[in-house]
Design an enzyme around this catalytic site. Sequence first.
Site, PDB file in Angstrom:
ATOM      1  N   ARG A 108     -36.559  -0.445 -15.606  1.00  0.00           N
ATOM      2  CA  ARG A 108     -35.885  -0.018 -16.836  1.00  0.00           C
ATOM      3  C   ARG A 108     -36.858   0.376 -17.942  1.00  0.00           C
ATOM      4  NH1 ARG A 108     -31.598  -3.761 -18.285  1.00  0.00           N
ATOM      5  NH2 ARG A 108     -31.233  -3.912 -16.065  1.00  0.00           N
ATOM      6  N   THR A 109     -37.900  -0.405 -18.153  1.00  0.00           N
ATOM      7  CA  THR A 109     -38.816  -0.076 -19.241  1.00  0.00           C
ATOM      8  C   THR A 109     -39.549   1.232 -18.959  1.00  0.00           C
ATOM      9  OG1 THR A 109     -39.100  -2.428 -19.688  1.00  0.00           O
ATOM     10  CG2 THR A 109     -40.704  -0.942 -20.669  1.00  0.00           C
ATOM     11  N   LYS A 138     -57.466  -1.206  -4.619  1.00  0.00           N
ATOM     12  CA  LYS A 138     -58.722  -1.040  -3.881  1.00  0.00           C
ATOM     13  C   LYS A 138     -59.880  -1.763  -4.557  1.00  0.00           C
ATOM     14  CE  LYS A 138     -57.231   3.616  -2.731  1.00  0.00           C
ATOM     15  NZ  LYS A 138     -57.398   4.948  -3.344  1.00  0.00           N
ATOM     16  N   ARG A 152     -48.224  -1.660 -19.047  1.00  0.00           N
ATOM     17  CA  ARG A 152     -47.689  -2.995 -18.746  1.00  0.00           C
ATOM     18  C   ARG A 152     -48.657  -3.675 -17.786  1.00  0.00           C
ATOM     19  NH1 ARG A 152     -41.657  -4.731 -17.163  1.00  0.00           N
ATOM     20  NH2 ARG A 152     -41.547  -4.478 -19.418  1.00  0.00           N
ATOM     21  N   HIS A 179     -44.057  -7.933 -26.105  1.00  0.00           N
ATOM     22  CA  HIS A 179     -43.336  -6.779 -25.590  1.00  0.00           C
ATOM     23  C   HIS A 179     -42.669  -6.148 -26.813  1.00  0.00           C
ATOM     24  CE1 HIS A 179     -41.163  -4.060 -23.219  1.00  0.00           C
ATOM     25  NE2 HIS A 179     -40.433  -4.864 -22.463  1.00  0.00           N
TER      26      HIS A 179
END
Lengths: 430, 327
Positions: free
Chosen positions: B70-71, B98, B120, B148
């Site tokens: 959603r974000t 990696k 994020r 947030h």
Amino acid sequence: MTRTAYINARLIDPATGLDTKGALLTEGENIADFGATLFKDGVPDGISTVDCGGHCLIPGLVDIRVQLREPGEEYKGTLESAGRAATAGGITTMVCLPNTLPVIDDMSVLEFVARRARKLGLAKVFPYGAVTKGLDGLELAEMGLLAEAGAVAFSDGIKPVADAQILRRALSYASTFGLLIVQHAEEPSLADGGAMNAGETATRLGLSGIPREAEIIMVERDIRLLQMSGGKLHFAHLSTSDAIDVVRKAKAAGLNVTCDTAPPYFALNETAIGDYRTFAKLSPPLRSESDRVAVIEGLRDGTIDAIASDHAPHDEESKRLPFAQAAFGGIGLETLLAVTLELHHNGHLGLIDALKLLTSAPADLMGLKAGRLEKGAPADLALIDTDRAWKIEADDLLSISKNSPFDERPVQGRVLRTIVDARTVYELDA
Amino acid sequence: MCRFMSDKALDNIRFPHSHLLGTEGLTPDVISLLLDRSESYVEQNRQADKKKSVLHGRTIINLFFEDSTRTRTSFELAGKRLGGDVLNMSVATSSVKKGETLIDTAMTLNAMHPDVLVVRHNDSGAVKLLSEKVNCAVINAGDGRHEHPTQALLDALTIRRRKGHLDGLLVAICGDIAHSRVARSNIHLLNTMGARVRLIAPKTLIPSAIDRLGVEVFHDMNEGLKDCDIVMMLRLQTERMHGGFFPSVREYFHFFGLDYEKLANAKPDALIMHPGPMNRGVEIASEVADDIGRSAIREQVEMGVAVRMACLELLTANLPTSGGAKP
């Protein structure tokens, strides 16, 4: 035999309380003579002369908690880089933790480290032997054989001996050899996963906390075990008021227990982390202001026996990470003296008392013949200007790794010259 | 109800930071600026033609080290509706797997001259660290359990539209406070705007010394919800929990799940919110979540796009409009 006269010095020997203007003579590798009246009528021919300019000539510092990264992690630090950093900090004797790769749980590794250090001729290195094989906390290492090979005490380094039964046996067994067990006191089931001191700052930053109780509980437990098994127990880098208080009471009750702390715990508190500064991520974590004040009180009243640098070099890749992932520890060899002298400049300790915590006191804990001005003893000395102001710049430090929690701190007190076995191994550029 | 600000006004008022890393430290004026600007996009997003060109020529990279639907979608839509080029990069397809470090990833992306990085990461402080190594604007889309900020802003916008104001409101934030960046960002923002914040959770999910952030703490839903204007539920973040924080989901719901019975303690017109995704039957009963009259949960999602458009616009307004090297 080479003879050198150190004249125009302020001689300080914390062990005896000597503090006088005078001179010191070295002959071969040893101190031949010293005192207020020596060379009163000039230095005879054939003796080279060093003018100390009225500065303090003191026994070289004895640092009982240093992590060397050789063998195994030479990109973080080597015996030579640690030796150079140590001598730049006035340190002439280091006791190193066994957490190298391979670990010092075996005579051959111990002898390798000791031999390499001797060859370098910088600060002298005395290793701790591991308490348990592989520092795994499960099986006792060959403590007796390690002691014969030169281990000065036993420790599992940056890990605690967490299992009560193992610690009980280690204390009991080491007492046969009269050796000290050095414990990193932190209860793993409370501390694991934590990144900094639990409390408001951790909550604000959204970081997992390491509660103070992790240290306190283990110190309390270990003292019970010491009562049961006998032996000698030393707690490294204590950081909380309650743990110091537990040691204070145990000492009053006559138990064979000692402890040290490191400069970050009396010079910094958790706010040094600011906005996730990983250079301030230490183990144990920096605590609250009231704990910092309690550490100073512990130093003042003699509960804390010594100050060690807790030198823990880490390369950029281990520190330039999100805070929770970054490695614990900071370098400290070159800043040990200057930050400790803050205690003197701020009026918490007399100069001789502060210097004692860095010289004869730690030497006595480890049973080392070091940290004193003594005729016939090796000439391990430091010439220091106790007032010289400078600013710690991590990039200017000699250590390969630059992770100093004191980066950019203005300090007072500088090493001018360091002497090991009568040889000048460090001299500050004029 | 809407307090629109004309495009012209933006010429005079600027967002005074180069990045949006958190709500802590934002002043009431700045928060109001962001909310006012967001408000103007709510209407636009309801039109058939949703497109504007304020981000024309700008590149926005959504850099997600942690899964999110959603974000990420919300930021993607926001960027596209403002005419920017949006690129999504998620951890599953990146070179982080990696062994490349966060800093290397940041430097690599930085070399491609993005204008905004929306990041994020599952570690607190990681977005701040990254922002120090790049010379574009950075928006924190959630870092660990730290902050947030766009979630708190969209919550504030939702509340402001429904209640007309933020100051003086009594807001209860309920549930997994310990692992929640949404809670922290909301606490800072709501306190700054003059609301009163209560936290309701079992003791094991309340982080130490949280009261120092200016909140009242309750461990009983009925008591904590009393007279509240807003009931904000949080998702139980079991993926961040190591070890037992509570005995079972059944027991958790019994004491801390929001149902009509507990909700009856709040004001009759109390608004129910949840940042999503919801664990129905764990922290919130389905019938409460779906109550059209009480629940603002879907409206929060709508506000999210508007808030993110405002953030993108205000941050890029601070970037140089021409030339190569940025300050």
